[in-house]
Design a protein around this motif. Structure first.
Motif, mmCIF file in Angstrom:
data_model
loop_
_atom_site.group_PDB
_atom_site.id
_atom_site.type_symbol
_atom_site.label_atom_id
_atom_site.label_comp_id
_atom_site.label_asym_id
_atom_site.label_seq_id
_atom_site.Cartn_x
_atom_site.Cartn_y
_atom_site.Cartn_z
ATOM 1 N N VAL A 61 -93.381 42.839 54.690
ATOM 2 C CA VAL A 61 -92.115 43.179 55.344
ATOM 3 C C VAL A 61 -91.867 44.681 55.280
ATOM 4 O O VAL A 61 -91.477 45.304 56.285
ATOM 5 N N PHE A 62 -92.101 45.300 54.128
ATOM 6 C CA PHE A 62 -91.848 46.742 53.989
ATOM 7 C C PHE A 62 -92.886 47.569 54.744
ATOM 8 O O PHE A 62 -92.564 48.650 55.259
ATOM 9 N N ILE A 63 -94.117 47.071 54.827
ATOM 10 C CA ILE A 63 -95.123 47.775 55.625
ATOM 11 C C ILE A 63 -94.714 47.790 57.096
ATOM 12 O O ILE A 63 -94.778 48.831 57.771
ATOM 13 N N TYR A 64 -94.270 46.625 57.601
ATOM 14 C CA TYR A 64 -93.850 46.560 58.998
ATOM 15 C C TYR A 64 -92.564 47.346 59.233
ATOM 16 O O TYR A 64 -92.351 47.885 60.324
ATOM 17 N N LYS A 65 -91.711 47.430 58.219
ATOM 18 C CA LYS A 65 -90.496 48.246 58.339
ATOM 19 C C LYS A 65 -90.857 49.703 58.580
ATOM 20 O O LYS A 65 -90.257 50.376 59.420
ATOM 21 N N ALA A 66 -91.869 50.175 57.850
ATOM 22 C CA ALA A 66 -92.334 51.550 58.053
ATOM 23 C C ALA A 66 -92.944 51.717 59.442
ATOM 24 O O ALA A 66 -92.772 52.754 60.093
ATOM 25 N N PHE A 67 -93.644 50.695 59.904
ATOM 26 C CA PHE A 67 -94.253 50.745 61.239
ATOM 27 C C PHE A 67 -93.186 50.822 62.325
ATOM 28 O O PHE A 67 -93.308 51.597 63.278
ATOM 29 N N TYR A 68 -92.144 50.010 62.188
ATOM 30 C CA TYR A 68 -91.072 49.988 63.182
ATOM 31 C C TYR A 68 -90.222 51.247 63.131
ATOM 32 O O TYR A 68 -89.656 51.671 64.136
ATOM 33 N N GLY A 69 -90.119 51.851 61.936
ATOM 34 C CA GLY A 69 -89.265 53.019 61.793
ATOM 35 C C GLY A 69 -87.814 52.637 62.042
ATOM 36 O O GLY A 69 -87.302 51.681 61.484
ATOM 37 N N GLY A 70 -87.161 53.351 62.936
ATOM 38 C CA GLY A 70 -85.774 53.033 63.266
ATOM 39 C C GLY A 70 -85.648 52.140 64.478
ATOM 40 O O GLY A 70 -84.527 51.812 64.901
ATOM 41 N N ALA A 71 -86.774 51.730 65.057
ATOM 42 C CA ALA A 71 -86.735 50.918 66.277
ATOM 43 C C ALA A 71 -86.307 49.489 65.951
ATOM 44 O O ALA A 71 -86.650 48.939 64.911
ATOM 45 N N ALA A 72 -85.548 48.890 66.873
ATOM 46 C CA ALA A 72 -85.092 47.514 66.680
ATOM 47 C C ALA A 72 -86.171 46.512 67.063
ATOM 48 O O ALA A 72 -86.193 45.392 66.552
ATOM 49 N N SER A 73 -87.068 46.912 67.978
ATOM 50 C CA SER A 73 -88.120 45.999 68.417
ATOM 51 C C SER A 73 -89.328 46.784 68.900
ATOM 52 O O SER A 73 -89.254 47.993 69.135
ATOM 53 N N SER A 74 -90.445 46.086 69.047
ATOM 54 C CA SER A 74 -91.671 46.681 69.571
ATOM 55 C C SER A 74 -92.333 45.650 70.473
ATOM 56 O O SER A 74 -92.599 44.522 70.046
ATOM 57 N N ASN A 75 -92.559 46.024 71.731
ATOM 58 C CA ASN A 75 -93.156 45.116 72.714
ATOM 59 C C ASN A 75 -92.391 43.801 72.835
ATOM 60 O O ASN A 75 -92.979 42.728 72.991
ATOM 61 N N GLY A 76 -91.062 43.875 72.742
ATOM 62 C CA GLY A 76 -90.237 42.683 72.871
ATOM 63 C C GLY A 76 -90.194 41.812 71.634
ATOM 64 O O GLY A 76 -89.646 40.706 71.661
ATOM 65 N N PHE A 77 -90.765 42.299 70.540
ATOM 66 C CA PHE A 77 -90.806 41.555 69.276
ATOM 67 C C PHE A 77 -89.902 42.289 68.288
ATOM 68 O O PHE A 77 -90.280 43.325 67.739
ATOM 69 N N SER A 78 -88.693 41.753 68.057
ATOM 70 C CA SER A 78 -87.731 42.439 67.201
ATOM 71 C C SER A 78 -88.187 42.419 65.748
ATOM 72 O O SER A 78 -88.957 41.542 65.323
ATOM 73 N N PHE A 79 -87.661 43.385 64.982
ATOM 74 C CA PHE A 79 -88.027 43.446 63.570
ATOM 75 C C PHE A 79 -87.563 42.190 62.840
ATOM 76 O O PHE A 79 -88.260 41.683 61.967
ATOM 77 N N GLN A 80 -86.389 41.665 63.208
ATOM 78 C CA GLN A 80 -85.898 40.456 62.552
ATOM 79 C C GLN A 80 -86.784 39.250 62.863
ATOM 80 O O GLN A 80 -87.026 38.409 62.000
#
Length: 267
Positions: A37-56
């Protein structure tokens, strides 16, 4: 059919006895989930989603992945079955008045079921009580939850069918570690267990869609949050069913032929 159902019950109840191993696995899965989870948090940065896949959605994906690890990961083996192949103990199995493919399929299925039943609830509970946004979210809708359960179990049946092909390959390679390791790494990558499919480039997603691995893990995990909608989920269920039928029939046919050609030294 009755012998196979009885075998499933016995092996399932036997698997439930290994509570100490389940506790050890539980701790590993929980801390591994936090790390991811924390690795992906760093990947997402401040973005809410990536390619339509939200961090949540991704956080829920990770927690469910860890909770149902036994249902989703190929890298798991039955040492008893491997020994039968490599030491010639398979000859005893062939003497029994049951079909060996069905017997081994039931053994693998019961083992994964018992492990999953012992481990999933604590990881789910811990995932829910984690602070936002690192917590497991509720299902996207009651329909999403129902479809998740259906696709999860169909994915399990498909995963076992794939695992059976790996065991069958060992009759030729005689290398359990090599066969299990190579096929597991390839299968888990294309299933989206290493990198979720939405985070892959589109050309690689197309390859994953054409292979059976994606339907074992990616589909149910993304159905849960609603990232995959109801129409696509229903289509996925149909595809899962087709893949199960193809791989089970192919596996049973290959197993029958390969056991006829097998030679047991000294027997």
């Amino acid at each position: 059919m009755k012998p196979y159902i009885s075998l499933l019950q016995v092996r399932f109840l036997n698997g439930l006895q290994y509570r100490a191993a389940a506790l050890g696995g539980l701790a590993t899965q929980f801390f591994w989930g936090i790390m991811l989870v924390f690795i992906y948090k760093a990947f997402y940065g401040g973005a809410a989603s990536s390619n339509g896949f939200s961090f949540q959605d991704l956080v829920s994906f990770v927690w469910l992945q860890q909770a149902f690890l036994s249902f989703l990961f190929l890298y798991d083996w039955d040492s008893e079955m491997l020994d039968m192949i490599t030491t010639g103990g398979i000859s005893y199995e062939l003497c029994r008045p049951v079909r060996i493919y069905q017997v081994w399929y039931v053994k693998l299925l019961s083992k994964r079921l018992s492990r999953g039943i012992l481990r999933f609830a604590p990881v789910v509970i811990l995932g829910f009580i984690m602070p936002y946004p690192y917590n497991l979210s509720l299902p996207g809708s009651p329909v999403s939850l129902l479809l998740f359960i259906v696709t999860l179990f169909l994915g399990l049946f498909l995963l076992v069918a794939i695992s059976m092909l790996i065991y069958i390959s060992i009759f030729k390679t005689m290398s359990p570690i090599g066969s299990v390791g190579i096929f597991s790494i390839i299968g888990e990558f294309f299933a989206g267990m290493t990198i979720p499919l939405p985070l892959m480039p589109s050309w690689l997603q197309n390859i994953c869609m054409a292979l059976p691995f994606r339907w074992t893990a990616d589909l149910p995990l993304r159905v849960y949050s609603g990232n995959i909608g109801t129409p696509e989920a229903i289509t996925g269920i149909a595809i899962q069913s087709v893949w199960i039928a193809i791989l089970v029939l192919a596996g049973a046919f290959i197993m029958k032929r390969i056991t006829r050609l097998s030679v047991v030294q000294g027997g």
